[in-house]
Design a protein around this motif. Structure first.
Motif, PDB file in Angstrom:
ATOM      1  N   PHE A   1       0.820  -1.217   0.000  1.00 48.57           N
ATOM      2  CA  PHE A   1       0.000   0.000   0.000  1.00 48.57           C
ATOM      3  C   PHE A   1       0.857   1.273   0.000  1.00 48.57           C
ATOM      4  O   PHE A   1       0.660   2.156  -0.846  1.00 48.57           O
ATOM      5  CB  PHE A   1      -0.948  -0.028   1.204  1.00 48.57           C
ATOM      6  CG  PHE A   1      -1.844   1.169   1.323  1.00 48.57           C
ATOM      7  CD1 PHE A   1      -3.073   1.206   0.679  1.00 48.57           C
ATOM      8  CD2 PHE A   1      -1.470   2.270   2.082  1.00 48.57           C
ATOM      9  CE1 PHE A   1      -3.906   2.318   0.786  1.00 48.57           C
ATOM     10  CE2 PHE A   1      -2.290   3.377   2.201  1.00 48.57           C
ATOM     11  CZ  PHE A   1      -3.506   3.401   1.546  1.00 48.57           C
ATOM     12  N   PRO A   2       1.844   1.412   0.914  1.00 50.26           N
ATOM     13  CA  PRO A   2       2.679   2.623   0.881  1.00 50.26           C
ATOM     14  C   PRO A   2       3.481   2.760  -0.410  1.00 50.26           C
ATOM     15  O   PRO A   2       3.703   3.873  -0.886  1.00 50.26           O
ATOM     16  CB  PRO A   2       3.616   2.440   2.084  1.00 50.26           C
ATOM     17  CG  PRO A   2       2.930   1.462   2.971  1.00 50.26           C
ATOM     18  CD  PRO A   2       2.188   0.540   2.053  1.00 50.26           C
ATOM     19  N   LEU A   3       3.919   1.615  -0.981  1.00 47.57           N
ATOM     20  CA  LEU A   3       4.693   1.654  -2.216  1.00 47.57           C
ATOM     21  C   LEU A   3       3.846   2.206  -3.364  1.00 47.57           C
ATOM     22  O   LEU A   3       4.280   3.108  -4.088  1.00 47.57           O
ATOM     23  CB  LEU A   3       5.181   0.242  -2.553  1.00 47.57           C
ATOM     24  CG  LEU A   3       6.055   0.090  -3.806  1.00 47.57           C
ATOM     25  CD1 LEU A   3       7.399   0.790  -3.612  1.00 47.57           C
ATOM     26  CD2 LEU A   3       6.271  -1.380  -4.136  1.00 47.57           C
ATOM     27  N   ILE A   4       2.628   1.695  -3.518  1.00 48.01           N
ATOM     28  CA  ILE A   4       1.745   2.157  -4.593  1.00 48.01           C
ATOM     29  C   ILE A   4       1.356   3.613  -4.367  1.00 48.01           C
ATOM     30  O   ILE A   4       1.302   4.417  -5.318  1.00 48.01           O
ATOM     31  CB  ILE A   4       0.485   1.274  -4.684  1.00 48.01           C
ATOM     32  CG1 ILE A   4       0.864  -0.182  -5.001  1.00 48.01           C
ATOM     33  CG2 ILE A   4      -0.482   1.822  -5.726  1.00 48.01           C
ATOM     34  CD1 ILE A   4       1.584  -0.378  -6.309  1.00 48.01           C
ATOM     35  N   LYS A   5       1.117   3.986  -3.127  1.00 49.07           N
ATOM     36  CA  LYS A   5       0.747   5.372  -2.814  1.00 49.07           C
ATOM     37  C   LYS A   5       1.866   6.329  -3.193  1.00 49.07           C
ATOM     38  O   LYS A   5       1.632   7.411  -3.743  1.00 49.07           O
ATOM     39  CB  LYS A   5       0.416   5.504  -1.323  1.00 49.07           C
ATOM     40  CG  LYS A   5      -0.220   6.836  -0.955  1.00 49.07           C
ATOM     41  CD  LYS A   5      -0.779   6.816   0.449  1.00 49.07           C
ATOM     42  CE  LYS A   5      -1.533   8.104   0.748  1.00 49.07           C
ATOM     43  NZ  LYS A   5      -2.156   8.064   2.093  1.00 49.07           N
ATOM     44  N   GLU A   6       3.108   5.908  -2.943  1.00 47.74           N
ATOM     45  CA  GLU A   6       4.257   6.743  -3.308  1.00 47.74           C
ATOM     46  C   GLU A   6       4.367   6.881  -4.828  1.00 47.74           C
ATOM     47  O   GLU A   6       4.643   7.967  -5.342  1.00 47.74           O
ATOM     48  CB  GLU A   6       5.538   6.142  -2.744  1.00 47.74           C
ATOM     49  CG  GLU A   6       6.777   6.996  -3.009  1.00 47.74           C
ATOM     50  CD  GLU A   6       8.021   6.429  -2.364  1.00 47.74           C
ATOM     51  OE1 GLU A   6       9.125   6.827  -2.779  1.00 47.74           O
ATOM     52  OE2 GLU A   6       7.906   5.584  -1.465  1.00 47.74           O
ATOM     53  N   TYR A   7       4.142   5.785  -5.549  1.00 50.03           N
ATOM     54  CA  TYR A   7       4.157   5.852  -7.010  1.00 50.03           C
ATOM     55  C   TYR A   7       3.147   6.888  -7.512  1.00 50.03           C
ATOM     56  O   TYR A   7       3.457   7.723  -8.362  1.00 50.03           O
ATOM     57  CB  TYR A   7       3.797   4.493  -7.617  1.00 50.03           C
ATOM     58  CG  TYR A   7       4.847   3.414  -7.475  1.00 50.03           C
ATOM     59  CD1 TYR A   7       6.183   3.701  -7.177  1.00 50.03           C
ATOM     60  CD2 TYR A   7       4.494   2.075  -7.661  1.00 50.03           C
ATOM     61  CE1 TYR A   7       7.115   2.695  -7.059  1.00 50.03           C
ATOM     62  CE2 TYR A   7       5.438   1.058  -7.549  1.00 50.03           C
ATOM     63  CZ  TYR A   7       6.747   1.384  -7.243  1.00 50.03           C
ATOM     64  OH  TYR A   7       7.683   0.383  -7.140  1.00 50.03           O
ATOM     65  N   LEU A   8       1.938   6.815  -6.982  1.00 52.64           N
ATOM     66  CA  LEU A   8       0.873   7.717  -7.439  1.00 52.64           C
ATOM     67  C   LEU A   8       1.204   9.168  -7.100  1.00 52.64           C
ATOM     68  O   LEU A   8       0.939  10.080  -7.891  1.00 52.64           O
ATOM     69  CB  LEU A   8      -0.463   7.308  -6.807  1.00 52.64           C
ATOM     70  CG  LEU A   8      -1.022   5.949  -7.250  1.00 52.64           C
ATOM     71  CD1 LEU A   8      -2.257   5.597  -6.434  1.00 52.64           C
ATOM     72  CD2 LEU A   8      -1.366   5.963  -8.736  1.00 52.64           C
ATOM     73  N   GLN A   9       1.795   9.378  -5.948  1.00 47.82           N
ATOM     74  CA  GLN A   9       2.164  10.740  -5.558  1.00 47.82           C
ATOM     75  C   GLN A   9       3.251  11.304  -6.462  1.00 47.82           C
ATOM     76  O   GLN A   9       3.341  12.523  -6.643  1.00 47.82           O
ATOM     77  CB  GLN A   9       2.638  10.751  -4.093  1.00 47.82           C
ATOM     78  CG  GLN A   9       1.497  10.558  -3.102  1.00 47.82           C
ATOM     79  CD  GLN A   9       1.994  10.391  -1.667  1.00 47.82           C
ATOM     80  OE1 GLN A   9       3.160  10.115  -1.415  1.00 47.82           O
ATOM     81  NE2 GLN A   9       1.091  10.555  -0.718  1.00 47.82           N
ATOM     82  N   GLU A  10       4.057  10.422  -7.053  1.00 41.27           N
ATOM     83  CA  GLU A  10       5.097  10.858  -7.990  1.00 41.27           C
ATOM     84  C   GLU A  10       4.563  10.977  -9.417  1.00 41.27           C
ATOM     85  O   GLU A  10       5.312  11.280 -10.347  1.00 41.27           O
ATOM     86  CB  GLU A  10       6.266   9.875  -7.971  1.00 41.27           C
ATOM     87  CG  GLU A  10       7.068   9.895  -6.675  1.00 41.27           C
ATOM     88  CD  GLU A  10       8.264   8.965  -6.725  1.00 41.27           C
ATOM     89  OE1 GLU A  10       8.629   8.517  -7.833  1.00 41.27           O
ATOM     90  OE2 GLU A  10       8.843   8.682  -5.663  1.00 41.27           O
ATOM     91  N   GLY A  11       3.265  10.733  -9.587  1.00 40.63           N
ATOM     92  CA  GLY A  11       2.658  10.849 -10.914  1.00 40.63           C
ATOM     93  C   GLY A  11       2.827   9.615 -11.774  1.00 40.63           C
ATOM     94  O   GLY A  11       2.634   9.667 -12.989  1.00 40.63           O
ATOM     95  N   LEU A  12       3.166   8.492 -11.152  1.00 46.31           N
ATOM     96  CA  LEU A  12       3.379   7.242 -11.891  1.00 46.31           C
ATOM     97  C   LEU A  12       2.121   6.381 -11.846  1.00 46.31           C
ATOM     98  O   LEU A  12       1.355   6.444 -10.883  1.00 46.31           O
ATOM     99  CB  LEU A  12       4.556   6.478 -11.295  1.00 46.31           C
ATOM    100  CG  LEU A  12       5.887   7.247 -11.283  1.00 46.31           C
ATOM    101  CD1 LEU A  12       6.899   6.570 -10.370  1.00 46.31           C
ATOM    102  CD2 LEU A  12       6.446   7.360 -12.703  1.00 46.31           C
ATOM    103  N   VAL A  13       1.926   5.572 -12.872  1.00 50.29           N
ATOM    104  CA  VAL A  13       0.747   4.693 -13.039  1.00 50.29           C
ATOM    105  C   VAL A  13      -0.549   5.387 -12.612  1.00 50.29           C
ATOM    106  O   VAL A  13      -1.414   4.787 -11.976  1.00 50.29           O
ATOM    107  CB  VAL A  13       0.916   3.329 -12.313  1.00 50.29           C
ATOM    108  CG1 VAL A  13       1.907   2.465 -13.038  1.00 50.29           C
ATOM    109  CG2 VAL A  13       1.324   3.491 -10.853  1.00 50.29           C
ATOM    110  N   ARG A  14      -0.697   6.642 -12.993  1.00 50.36           N
ATOM    111  CA  ARG A  14      -1.863   7.422 -12.569  1.00 50.36           C
ATOM    112  C   ARG A  14      -3.160   6.882 -13.145  1.00 50.36           C
ATOM    113  O   ARG A  14      -4.216   6.989 -12.523  1.00 50.36           O
ATOM    114  CB  ARG A  14      -1.686   8.887 -12.987  1.00 50.36           C
ATOM    115  CG  ARG A  14      -0.567   9.616 -12.276  1.00 50.36           C
ATOM    116  CD  ARG A  14      -0.919   9.919 -10.842  1.00 50.36           C
ATOM    117  NE  ARG A  14      -2.018  10.874 -10.720  1.00 50.36           N
ATOM    118  CZ  ARG A  14      -2.586  11.200  -9.566  1.00 50.36           C
ATOM    119  NH1 ARG A  14      -2.171  10.629  -8.449  1.00 50.36           N
ATOM    120  NH2 ARG A  14      -3.565  12.081  -9.532  1.00 50.36           N
TER     121      ARG A  14
END
Length: 486
Positions: free
Chosen positions: A453-466
């Motif tokens: 969960f934290p890993l995916i949340k960090e990706y989304l916050q960086e604009g990745l796999v939006r």
């Protein structure tokens, strides 16, 4: 009814039945799964635009249409047909975003063979089919029809005989792909039917990675295992070293942001045991491994460098960078490794296996010169079969907390989301199989909550796999009752 009309009728009935198996529902007046088109009159069959298939359910039953379609171009005289994922001649209205999902192309690209074609960009309605398809002798009877639609056929496959077992298999797979694209399935049976139709085209060769890497190591000597976290890069490197049958000596180190030339190769350090300010030499692990290789030519020496891209490689490697040529013709330059120790080539029994985490966005970019000197091997997220039990085959009552289990359902869901929404570069972020090994359901839920969960949340916050944010959010909400957007 002539023979050609009978063939068209049979294939049309076949794709209708497959559509029902895959979850399509056209019995109701509203919210139909598709609109059927059938332009196969005797005049049309004279290479004047004959086709049949399914179009977007919001389109009209006649005239120009928009968006993705399942289109079949029949041919008379027992000639091959062309089965396609098409786009209406009116372009996009609802499906433009869908056309840009990488998973759509990944799916349909697997359904074609050497007599098929798949565009690199499904939103492109300006580029025509390549000449190998447009001018194919197999499609000579419908070349004018194909020319009419040449810019709006992102995927097409020549089918020799649409009523043969092979022909039906290809057509069923295209219907299944269209069903997946349109989200027809609503229950497990329908999803299984789609999966079964696609499975023959999703052949994945079982590769012995350790054996393949070992063979690569023999040929290239210096390799980098790269992949997302959890794909077992370090474990695989150690397995390769252990599998080698001849006498082997393994050295291990892990790079970090402060790793320097003096740590890895040679430097001096204060002598903490002396009452005076004295320095003593420090042989780095590279030099130790190198000297051991020179002194023990009968052994194979493997230096494992974990997380090679965490350090500033230019500073760490210095002049030894020159030596990493697995096939250098002339050895006329001596490199000083340490005082009184110079070499002009690395010993034949000296090998390097490095690992690199492709998901760590904060790390330094690997030098292109290093890429040329090393061989690069990708480790991808892969379901585990073997030592770890697959939880899909184990009942809850059989779970033994002393054993480890692979949670296939969670792995498959995350894999499916990445496969459908992630770009080629973003695939390198997908959590590997190591994240989905646990001793109990409680441990797996904890792993999802505090690691995935934290890993995916960090990706989304960086604009990745939006594009996948809602899919991820739905998965976490149903699995651990937690939203990404709280």
């Amino acid at each position: 009814m002539n023979e050609e009309n009978i063939r068209i009728k049979n294939v049309l009935e076949f794709i209708r039945q497959k559509a029902i198996e895959f979850g399509a529902n056209n019995d109701k007046e509203f919210n139909k799964s598709y609109i059927e088109r059938n332009n196969t009159g005797s005049d049309s069959l004279k290479d004047k635009g004959a086709y049949f298939g399914f179009i977007h359910p919001e389109e009209e039953s006649g005239g120009p249409f928009h968006d993705f379609s399942l289109t079949i171009f029949p041919c008379i005289e027992d000639k091959p047909w062309l089965v396609c994922l098409g786009i209406g001649s009116s372009g996009f209205k609802n499906d433009y975003d869908l056309a840009n999902y990488p998973g759509v192309r990944r799916l349909f690209s697997k359904l074609i063979n050497e007599k098929g074609f798949c565009k690199s960009d499904f939103s492109d309605i300006e580029t025509p089919l390549p000449k190998t398809i447009a001018n194919s002798e197999d499609l000579e009877q419908i070349k004018n029809t194909i020319k009419t639609y040449t810019k709006v056929l992102p995927v097409c496959q020549i089918v020799e005989n649409p009523e043969s077992e092979e022909g039906k298999k290809i057509i069923a797979a295209f219907v299944a792909g269209y069903a997946k694209l349109r989200n027809w399935s609503s229950n497990k049976e329908q999803r299984k039917a789609i999966s079964d139709a696609l499975k023959p085209f999703f052949k994945e060769e079982k590769i012995d990675e350790v054996e393949e890497i070992n063979n690569l190591l023999i040929d290239r000597k210096y390799i980098v295992l790269q992949g997302p976290p959890g794909t077992g890069k370090t474990r695989t490197a150690k397995e390769v070293a252990e599998k080698i049958k001849i006498r082997t000596k393994t050295f291990f180190t892990q790079f970090h942001a402060e790793t320097s030339f003096s740590d890895f190769i040679f430097g001096i350090r204060p002598d903490l045991n002396s009452n005076h300010l004295l320095y003593k030499e420090n042989l780095g692990i590279f030099t130790k491994a190198l000297k051991y290789a020179e002194e023990n030519s009968g052994e194979r020496v493997i230096l494992i460098i974990d997380e090679i891209n965490r350090a500033n490689l230019s500073n760490v490697l210095g002049p030894i960078f020159y030596l990493f040529e697995h096939k250098m013709d002339k050895w006329d330059v001596e490199i000083e490794i340490s005082p009184d120790f110079k070499i002009n080539r690395l010993p034949d029994n000296f090998h390097v296996i490095a690992t690199m985490n492709t998901a760590d966005r904060s790390l330094s970019v690997v030098d292109f010169a290093l890429r040329r000197r090393f061989a690069w091997y990708d480790l991808k997220p892969t379901p585990i079969n073997g030592k770890k039990k697959n939880l899909a085959n184990v009942s809850v009552s059989e779970i033994n907390n002393s054993e480890e289990y692979f949670f296939l359902e969670d792995f498959s869901k995350i894999n499916e989301i990445f496969d459908w929404y992630a770009s080629s570069n973003e695939l390198s972020l997908q959590p590997g199989q190591g994240y989905f090994i646990a001793k109990s359901e409680e441990e797996m839920k904890s792993r999802i909550q505090y690691e995935i969960f934290p890993l995916i949340k960090e990706y989304l916050q960086e604009g990745l796999v939006r594009n996948a944010k809602e899919e991820f959010n739905n998965y976490f909400a149903s699995r651990i009752n937690q939203s990404l957007f709280e």
